[in-house]
Design an enzyme around this catalytic site. Structure first.
Site, PDB file in Angstrom:
ATOM      1  N   GLY A 241       0.554  -1.054  -0.156  1.00  0.00           N
ATOM      2  CA  GLY A 241       0.231   0.068   0.225  1.00  0.00           C
ATOM      3  C   GLY A 241       0.826   1.165   0.093  1.00  0.00           C
ATOM      4  N   GLY A 246       2.594   2.957   5.514  1.00  0.00           N
ATOM      5  CA  GLY A 246       3.474   1.647   5.837  1.00  0.00           C
ATOM      6  C   GLY A 246       4.311   1.994   7.270  1.00  0.00           C
ATOM      7  N   GLU A 264       5.681  -3.876   0.958  1.00  0.00           N
ATOM      8  CA  GLU A 264       6.191  -2.849  -0.588  1.00  0.00           C
ATOM      9  C   GLU A 264       4.929  -1.841  -0.563  1.00  0.00           C
ATOM     10  OE1 GLU A 264       4.633  -2.664  -3.737  1.00  0.00           O
ATOM     11  OE2 GLU A 264       3.580  -4.151  -4.008  1.00  0.00           O
ATOM     12  N   CYS A 298       1.391   0.541  -8.619  1.00  0.00           N
ATOM     13  CA  CYS A 298       2.352   1.600  -7.962  1.00  0.00           C
ATOM     14  C   CYS A 298       3.673   1.283  -8.970  1.00  0.00           C
ATOM     15  CB  CYS A 298       2.921   0.275  -7.078  1.00  0.00           C
ATOM     16  SG  CYS A 298       3.242  -1.667  -6.987  1.00  0.00           S
TER      17      CYS A 298
END
Length: 499
Positions: A241, A246, A264, A298
Site C-alpha cells: 500500500g 506502511g 511493498e 505501483c
C-alpha cells in the site's frame, strides 16, 4: 467511449459478504457492515461485514490454534502442495465469476481479468505448491568438533494487508508463499475491494485447507488493519500500500511484539528513452506503462524522460495514441481503460491534474473527467510535459492515468533526474545500446529494472523496492523465505571433548 454498462456480461450474484473465521462465514461482532461500491456507476454493490479489533482477535485466535495444534504446519510439504493444487484448480473453474467480481469492485477490465489476472493467481499457487516439499536446511561444518544443521520452519501466524488495485493478484502474492511455508494467516483485503477475497476463502475451504489456516477479515485499515499490525499473537505482517500507511504498520509492529515486517510501498517510476530507441516500441511502452489498469499501478511509468533527438517524434505519436485510447465500461472488450476505483481516488487524481496546471507544467492532452451515462469515476488519459522534479506531479504517487514527460540531453542527466525521487520500486530503459543499458541499470536505485520491456513480472522474479518503496520481496523464492525462520541445531560429536 462506451455508453452503457451491464450490456456485455451477466453480473454475478454476490454470494459471500461475511467475515471468514475458522472455516466459517460469520457476521462481525458489532453487526456493522460497510458498503462496497461499483466504480462504473457509483452505486452500492453489496454490504459487507465490517470487522474490527474484536473480530481480528477471533481470527488471530483461530490462526494461532491452527498453527500451534493443527495439521497444516505439520503436513509433509507434498500434502500442502496437493491441497494448494486443488485450490488452483477451483480458481480455474471459476475464472469468469472471479474476474467479474474484480471488475464490479475495482473497475478492472473484465477481459484482462479473465485472460491474465485470475489465470496468473492460480499459476502463482501452483508455483509455490511446487516449492512446498523443497524447503530444506543445511548441514554445516563447524570449526570445533560439532555436528550442526539448520532447519527452515514456518514463522507462525501472518497478517496480510492487501491493496485495492490488484485484489486477486495481491491476495495470492501474500497467501501462496505463506501457505507453502506452513504458516497460518489473517488476510485483510482493502475496504474498497473485498468481494474476491471472500470468494477465495470459500474456495480454500472447498480445496481442503484446514479451519483456521486462512481467515479473511473485511474492514477498514484504521481499525482491522491496525489491529493486525499491533496484535501480540501475529508473528509477521506483510503489507502492500502507501508509504504513509506502511510507516504506521511498521510503528505498530515495533511497539507491540517486534513482529517481522515486509512492506511493498509506493512508486514514482522513471522510464528513460534514448535516441537510438525504436520509437514505436518506446511509445507503446510509455503508454501502457502509465495507462495499464487506469494508472492504478505501483510500478506505473509516471515519469518519462526522452532524449532530445527523438523527443518531438515520440511526443507526437504518444499524443495521437493517447487521444485514441478508449475509456469506458470495463466489461466492453473494446475498452482499454475503466473507472478509477472510487470517488476518493477519482477526486485525488483530478486534484493532482489541477496542481500540474498551477505549477506550470504544460498539459498536452486529457486532464478532465468523463461521464459514462452520467455516472462513474472515469478520467481522460493525461500527459503533462515540461515538468520539474520539485512539482507535485513529479514527486507524489498519483496512482492514476497521469504521465509527466520531460526532455533530457545526456546519460548523466537522465540518471540524476531519475534518481531524484524518494521512491525506488522499478525503472524502465529503452535503448539498443548494451553499454547504455548496463550503465543506467547499475546506476538507478530501484528494485527492478526493465530494459526494452515493461510490466515483465513472473512468479520466479523477486519484486521489491529501494528507499521509501519498502523492503522485502514478493514473488520468487525470496517471498517463500520471508515466511520461514532459520533454526540452528548443534550436537557434539560422540566421545569428543568440547569443554
Amino acid at each position: 467511449m462506451a455508453s452503457k454498462v451491464d450490456s456485455f456480461v451477466k453480473i454475478p450474484t454476490i454470494k459471500f459478504t461475511k467475515l471468514f473465521i475458522n472455516g466459517e462465514f460469520v457476521d462481525s461482532i458489532s453487526g456493522k457492515t460497510l458498503e462496497t461500491i461499483d466504480p462504473r456507476t457509483g452505486e452500492v454493490i453489496a454490504r459487507v461485514a465490517e470487522g474490527n479489533k474484536e473480530d481480528v482477535d477471533l481470527a488471530v485466535k483461530a490462526a494461532r490454534h491452527a498453527f500451534d495444534s493443527g495439521p497444516w504446519p505439520r503436513f509433509p510439504g507434498s500434502e500442502r502442495a496437493r491441497i494448494m493444487m486443488k485450490f488452483a484448480d477451483l480458481i480455474d473453474q471459476n475464472v469468469e465469476e472471479l474476474a467479474a467480481l474484480d471488475t464490479i469492485d475495482a473497475g478492472k477490465l473484465f477481459s484482462a481479468g479473465k485472460a491474465m489476472d485470475i489465470p496468473l493467481v492460480s499459476s502463482n499457487l501452483r508455483y509455490y505448491a511446487g516449492a512446498a516439499d523443497k524447503i530444506h536446511g543445511e548441514v554445516l561444518k563447524m570449526s570445533r568438533q560439532f555436528h550442526a544443521h539448520t532447519l527452515r520452519e514456518p514463522i507462525g501466524v501472518v497478517g496480510h494487508i492487501i491493496p485495492w488495485n490488484f485484489p486477486s493478484t495481491s491476495f495470492f502474492m501474500k497467501v501462496s508463499p505463506a501457505l507453502a511455508a506452513g504458516c497460518t494467516m489473517v488476510v485483510k483485503p482493502a475496504e474498497q475491494t473485498p468481494l474476491s477475497a471472500l470468494y477465495y476463502a470459500h474456495l480454500a475451504k472447498l480445496a481442503g485447507i484446514p479451519n483456521g489456516v486462512l481467515n479473511v477479515v473485511t474492514g477498514f485499515g484504521s481499525t482491522a488493519g491496525a489491529a493486525i499490525s499491533s496484535h501480540m499473537e501475529v508473528d509477521a505482517v506483510s503489507f502492500t500500500g502507501s508509504t504513509e500507511v506502511g510507516r504506521k504498520v511498521m510503528q505498530a509492529a515495533a511497539t507491540s511484539n517486534l513482529k517481522v515486517v515486509s512492506l511493498e510501498l509506493g512508486g514514482k517510476s522513471p522510464l528513460i528513452i534514448f535516441d537510438d530507441a525504436d520509437v514505436d516500441l518506446a511509445t507503446q511502452l510509455a503508454l501502457t506503462g502509465i495507462l495499464h489498469n487506469k494508472g492504478e499501478v505501483c510500478v506505473a511509468s509516471s515519469r518519462v524522460y526522452v532524449q532530445e533527438g527523438i523527443y518531438d517524434e515520440l511526443v507526437k505519436k504518444l499524443v495521437e495514441k493517447t487521444k485514441a485510447w478508449i475509456v469506458g465500461d470495463p466489461f466492453d472488450p473494446k475498452v482499454q481503460q475503466g473507472p478509477q476505483v472510487d470517488k476518493k481516488q477519482f477526486e485525488k487524481i483530478l486534484s493532482y491534474i489541477e496542481h500540474g496546471k498551477r505549477e506550470g507544467a504544460t498539459l498536452l492532452t486529457g486532464g478532465k473527467s468523463l461521464e459514462l451515462g452520467g455516472k462513474g469515476y472515469y478520467i481522460e488519459p493525461t500527459i503533462f510535459t515540461d515538468f520539474k522534479e520539485e512539482m507535485l506531479i513529479a514527486k507524489d504517487e498519483i496512482f492514476g492515468p497521469v504521465m509527466a514527460l520531460a526532455k533530457f540531453k545526456t546519460i548523466d542527466e537522465a540518471i540524476e533526474r531519475a534518481n531524484q525521487s524518494k521512491y525506488g520500486l522499478v525503472a524502465g530503459i529503452v535503448t539498443k545500446d548494451l553499454n547504455v543499458a548496463n550503465t543506467v541499470s547499475r546506476s538507478i536505485r530501484a528494485g527492478t529494472i526493465w530494459i526494452n520491456c515493461y510490466f515483465a513480472f513472473d512468479n520466479d522474479l523477486p519484486f521489491g523496492g529501494y528507499k521509501m518503496s519498502g523492503f522485502g520481496s514478493d514473488f520468487g523464492l525470496d517471498a517463500l523465505y520471508k515466511y520461514l525462520k532459520v533454526k540452528s541445531v548443534v550436537t557434539p560429536l560422540y566421545n569428543t571433548p568440547w569443554l
